[in-house]
Enzyme design. Structure first.
Site, PDB file in Angstrom:
ATOM      1  N   ARG A  70     -23.483  48.821 -54.559  1.00  0.00           N
ATOM      2  CA  ARG A  70     -24.748  48.417 -54.923  1.00  0.00           C
ATOM      3  C   ARG A  70     -25.598  49.711 -55.433  1.00  0.00           C
ATOM      4  NH1 ARG A  70     -27.512  47.637 -51.175  1.00  0.00           N
ATOM      5  NH2 ARG A  70     -26.102  48.109 -49.543  1.00  0.00           N
ATOM      6  N   TYR A 211     -20.406  44.787 -60.292  1.00  0.00           N
ATOM      7  CA  TYR A 211     -19.947  45.211 -59.029  1.00  0.00           C
ATOM      8  C   TYR A 211     -20.764  44.318 -57.968  1.00  0.00           C
ATOM      9  CZ  TYR A 211     -17.462  47.488 -54.980  1.00  0.00           C
ATOM     10  OH  TYR A 211     -16.497  47.563 -53.975  1.00  0.00           O
ATOM     11  N   GLY A 213     -22.762  43.093 -54.900  1.00  0.00           N
ATOM     12  CA  GLY A 213     -24.116  42.832 -54.844  1.00  0.00           C
ATOM     13  C   GLY A 213     -24.866  42.779 -55.848  1.00  0.00           C
ATOM     14  N   LYS A 220     -26.612  38.986 -52.064  1.00  0.00           N
ATOM     15  CA  LYS A 220     -27.872  39.825 -51.640  1.00  0.00           C
ATOM     16  C   LYS A 220     -29.227  39.258 -52.727  1.00  0.00           C
ATOM     17  CE  LYS A 220     -25.289  41.439 -48.855  1.00  0.00           C
ATOM     18  NZ  LYS A 220     -24.652  42.623 -48.323  1.00  0.00           N
ATOM     19  N   HIS A 240     -29.482  39.497 -42.735  1.00  0.00           N
ATOM     20  CA  HIS A 240     -28.491  40.319 -43.326  1.00  0.00           C
ATOM     21  C   HIS A 240     -27.737  40.393 -41.989  1.00  0.00           C
ATOM     22  CE1 HIS A 240     -26.429  44.335 -44.821  1.00  0.00           C
ATOM     23  NE2 HIS A 240     -25.719  42.926 -45.312  1.00  0.00           N
ATOM     24  N   SER A 262     -25.184  47.821 -44.249  1.00  0.00           N
ATOM     25  CA  SER A 262     -24.004  48.014 -44.885  1.00  0.00           C
ATOM     26  C   SER A 262     -22.787  48.448 -44.570  1.00  0.00           C
ATOM     27  CB  SER A 262     -24.250  48.093 -46.581  1.00  0.00           C
ATOM     28  OG  SER A 262     -25.249  47.063 -46.947  1.00  0.00           O
ATOM     29  N   CYS A 264     -21.311  48.830 -41.587  1.00  0.00           N
ATOM     30  CA  CYS A 264     -21.565  49.293 -40.208  1.00  0.00           C
ATOM     31  C   CYS A 264     -21.147  48.226 -39.277  1.00  0.00           C
ATOM     32  CB  CYS A 264     -23.108  49.174 -39.947  1.00  0.00           C
ATOM     33  SG  CYS A 264     -23.849  51.003 -40.685  1.00  0.00           S
ATOM     34  N   GLY A 265     -20.213  47.334 -39.472  1.00  0.00           N
ATOM     35  CA  GLY A 265     -19.537  46.618 -38.460  1.00  0.00           C
ATOM     36  C   GLY A 265     -19.623  45.154 -38.310  1.00  0.00           C
ATOM     37  N   ASP A 287     -21.919  37.916 -43.184  1.00  0.00           N
ATOM     38  CA  ASP A 287     -22.821  38.887 -43.952  1.00  0.00           C
ATOM     39  C   ASP A 287     -24.406  38.344 -43.886  1.00  0.00           C
ATOM     40  OD1 ASP A 287     -23.027  41.357 -45.076  1.00  0.00           O
ATOM     41  OD2 ASP A 287     -23.496  40.143 -46.924  1.00  0.00           O
ATOM     42  N   ASN A 377     -15.674  52.304 -50.877  1.00  0.00           N
ATOM     43  CA  ASN A 377     -16.318  50.876 -50.709  1.00  0.00           C
ATOM     44  C   ASN A 377     -15.477  50.105 -51.448  1.00  0.00           C
ATOM     45  OD1 ASN A 377     -18.661  49.159 -50.110  1.00  0.00           O
ATOM     46  ND2 ASN A 377     -19.060  49.365 -52.362  1.00  0.00           N
ATOM     47  N   ARG A 379     -13.149  46.712 -51.758  1.00  0.00           N
ATOM     48  CA  ARG A 379     -13.363  45.438 -51.110  1.00  0.00           C
ATOM     49  C   ARG A 379     -12.434  44.475 -51.380  1.00  0.00           C
ATOM     50  NH1 ARG A 379     -18.815  44.798 -48.383  1.00  0.00           N
ATOM     51  NH2 ARG A 379     -19.615  46.917 -48.470  1.00  0.00           N
ATOM     52  N   GLY A 505     -12.483  45.111 -31.128  1.00  0.00           N
ATOM     53  CA  GLY A 505     -11.915  44.151 -29.972  1.00  0.00           C
ATOM     54  C   GLY A 505     -12.893  44.320 -28.507  1.00  0.00           C
ATOM     55  N   ASN A 507     -15.497  45.756 -28.285  1.00  0.00           N
ATOM     56  CA  ASN A 507     -16.886  45.383 -28.185  1.00  0.00           C
ATOM     57  C   ASN A 507     -17.492  44.102 -27.457  1.00  0.00           C
ATOM     58  OD1 ASN A 507     -17.562  47.853 -29.758  1.00  0.00           O
ATOM     59  ND2 ASN A 507     -17.233  46.791 -31.641  1.00  0.00           N
TER      60      ASN A 507
END
Ligand code: GTP
Ligand code: SPV
Ligand code: MN
Length: 595
Positions: A70, A211, A213, A220, A240, A262, A264-265, A287, A377, A379, A505, A507
């Site tokens: 993005r 690309y 987003g 987005k 988000h 973005s 971050c998990g 997302d 990045n 994907r 896992g 977490n």
């Protein structure tokens, strides 16, 4: 197109765009598998994509090296009044922006086909569904939209003669002169890229990038930037956030929606395989969450997308086995490395790097080369239905009732593993002050700490101060039905740069503590920044973690938190009179607790 287009506005808009952009031909997408296969075959024949021998019906694309993420600095929220876009958005007045972009759009589809993609965000049967029409000159975008949204003639039927739709205009911005040969990934230089939103008109104009987003405009642009502005006007929320269902050994269900910036998990947490005995999880979205108060007064969440556009590097059977099983077939890969036997590879996937590969730039790669073989990045695009732990209720028209909100970010220091907010206002304060180190999901520097309220900095379609106020209003409406709010940080590091927490896992141990809090089974400890688990309250059965690490993960560093206060104050100040007084009060309360 198997059905006739009767919508007057739609027909007029398509004609108008065709006159402006001058494509060689116009094609109406029907969303069928035959259409997808045909476009992929054409792109394989032209060299735009490589079919993967090792993965059924899967394809690798390599973007132009300049078009890998993005572009926040080329993204605009355009209202007549700059104040309505607020200090966190780029702004140009609608007339001026339209003038600049119309000049760029003039003749921009020369030599190309113009595709018209009718799509629905959320299942078309959902009361939350919104219809969009994307016009694009990129067949890559068409195939990705097939996966990420519901494309097809049903949408045209639903529109009827005068139904409302959100016009989404996209061009890669690379017209072809007669006889000019196309490149594998056409796009425009950075200074002529524009990702523009006109929220007053529910209108999206994107130019110059192919690309993610920037180009898949249902994601987005529509489902967050335009939808957040609609949601404020209409009293709902577009966030988000991933959506997951956690099931206790007793069979009790907890629905969790979590906002992390973005890369971050979110995808990882959405597909979590809990490591604690007896607990199970199901994925509902990775997302975006659209949420509305239901007839019973609770907040119901729906995932408007139908696929995952996930970060590839770091994904492995060890970290995210459910994602690995999801992407075994029918997947589009972008900017991954290609192995000699026809499979994809990326950094931290299970297998070590082979002796030879083709890297994301199409060059020979071998282990002595110090640059990563896949772009950070890189994907995958894959249908959500392929996920082994997709919830049977993921397309339920009314959504699922949210019990828990989680905010978070990537912070090497200061922020503990988990903190619960004292109440809704405190939770909104936590969301509003979320901070995170920047990632490769945006073009720009990586690893810089920035405030990213609610993980929405790049995605809020109006003044962020008003957005904070909207959160308070929603809380007031929800009252006792409001979800409980927690803040997490999986990314705490030692001075030597090692992860303090194993993550993934594991977490689930933190999620279990949250459920225990809801059930009143644990008290936690009150600290100046919120409620933290007592060390013995975290279920660590079967996990090897040193007392020293655990202690550090649950420590509130009062000095470091005091030092955050002036930064938050300054951050708040930029919103001027649009900042809700309730947020300023939360900052004062925290400062007092820290004093
Ligand atoms: P977007 O699609 O950009 O919105 O990203 P996302 O929020 O879905 O992030 P994702 O789950 O794809 O994770 C991004 C990166 O963080 C990947 O490389 C993951 O391996 C890594 N990651 C995810 N969860 C954890 C965790 O719990 N601990 C650690 N150390 N890394 C994680
Ligand atoms: C993000 O950056 O948050 C993404 C990927 O989910 S993109 O679709 O490119 O925005
Ligand atoms: Mn995202």
């Amino acid at each position: 197109m198997s059905c006739e287009v009767k919508n007057t506005k739609l027909k007029a808009w398509v004609n108008e765009v065709a006159e402006l952009t001058q494509p060689d031909s116009i094609y109406w997408c029907d969303g069928s598998k035959a259409e997808y296969d045909r476009l992929m075959s054409k792109m394989a024949a032209s060299g735009a994509t490589t079919p993967l021998k090792k993965r059924p019906n899967s394809f690798l694309f390599r973007s132009d090296p300049s078009d890998v993420a993005r572009v926040e600095n080329r993204t605009y929220i355009s209202y007549p009044d700059k104040e309505d876009a607020g200090p966190t958005n780029n702004w140009v007045a609608p007339d001026e922006l339209k003038k600049t972009m119309s000049a760029l759009y003039t003749g921009c589809m020369h030599g190309r086909t113009m595709y018209v993609i009718p799509f629905s965000m959320a299942a078309i049967t959902s009361p939350m569904a919104k219809i969009g029409i994307e016009i694009t000159d990129s067949p890559y975008v068409v195939c990705n939209m097939h996966i990420m949204t519901r494309v097809g003639s049903k949408v045209i039927e639903a529109l009827g003669t005068d139904g409302e739709f959100i016009p989404c205009l996209h061009s890669v911005g690379a017209p072809l002169a007669p006889g000019q040969k196309d490149v594998p990934w056409p796009c425009a230089p950075i200074e002529s890229k524009y990702i523009s939103h006109f929220p007053d008109e529910n209108l999206i104009w994107s130019y110059g990038s192919g690309y993610g987003g920037n180009a898949l405009l249902g994601k987005k642009c529509l489902a967050l930037r335009i939808a957040s502005a609609m949601a404020r006007r209409e009293g709902w929320m577009a966030e988000h956030m991933l959506i997951l269902r956690l099931i206790s050994p007793e069979g009790k269900q907890y629905h969790i929606a979590a906002a992390f910036p973005s890369a971050c998990g979110k995808t990882n947490l959405a597909m979590i395989l809990p490591t604690i005995e007896g607990w199970k999880a199901e994925c509902l979205g990775d997302d975006i969450a659209w949420m509305k108060i239901g007839p019973d007064g609770r907040l119901y969440a729906t995932n408007p997308e139908s696929g995952f556009f996930g970060v590839a590097p770091g994904t492995s059977y060890k970290s995210n086995p459910m994602a690995m099983d999801t992407i075994r077939e029918n997947t589009i890969f972008t900017n991954c490395a290609l192995t000699d036997d026809g499979d994809i590879w990326w950094e931290m996937i299970d297998d070590p790097a082979p002796e030879h590969m083709i890297d994301w730039k199409g060059r020979d790669w071998s282990p002595e080369i110090k640059e990563p073989a896949a772009h950070p990045n890189a994907r995958f695009t894959v249908p959500a239905a392929q996920c082994p732990v997709i919830s049977p209720d993921w397309e339920k028209p009314e959504g699922v009732p949210i019990d828990i909100f989680i905010f978070g970010g990537r912070r090497a220091g200061v922020v503990p593993l988990v903190t619960e907010a004292y109440n809704w206002d405190h939770g909104v304060f936590m969301g509003a002050t979320a901070g995170s180190e920047t990632t490769a999901a945006n073009i720009g520097a990586v690893g810089n700490l920035r405030r990213d309220p609610f993980a929405m900095t790049p995605f809020c379609g109006y003044n962020m101060g008003d957005y904070f106020a909207h959160w308070f209003e929603m809380g007031d409406k929800l009252g006792k039905n409001a979800p409980r709010i927690f803040y997490v940080n999986w990314f705490r590091k030692t001075a030597e740069g090692k992860w303090l927490w194993p993550g993934f896992g594991e977490n689930s141990r933190v999620l279990k503590w949250m459920c225990d809090r809801l059930e009143g089974k644990v008290s936690g400890v009150a600290t100046p920044i919120g409620i933290l688990p007592k060390e013995q309250e975290l279920d660590l059965t079967g996990l090897e973690i040193s007392n020293e690490y655990l202690h550090e993960l649950l420590r509130v560093d009062v000095e470091a938190w005091r030092a955050e206060v002036p930064g938050i104050d300054k951050f708040f100040a930029q919103f001027g009179n649009r900042l809700p007084a309730r947020l300023q009060k939360q900052l004062e309360d925290m400062a007092n607790r820290l004093a």
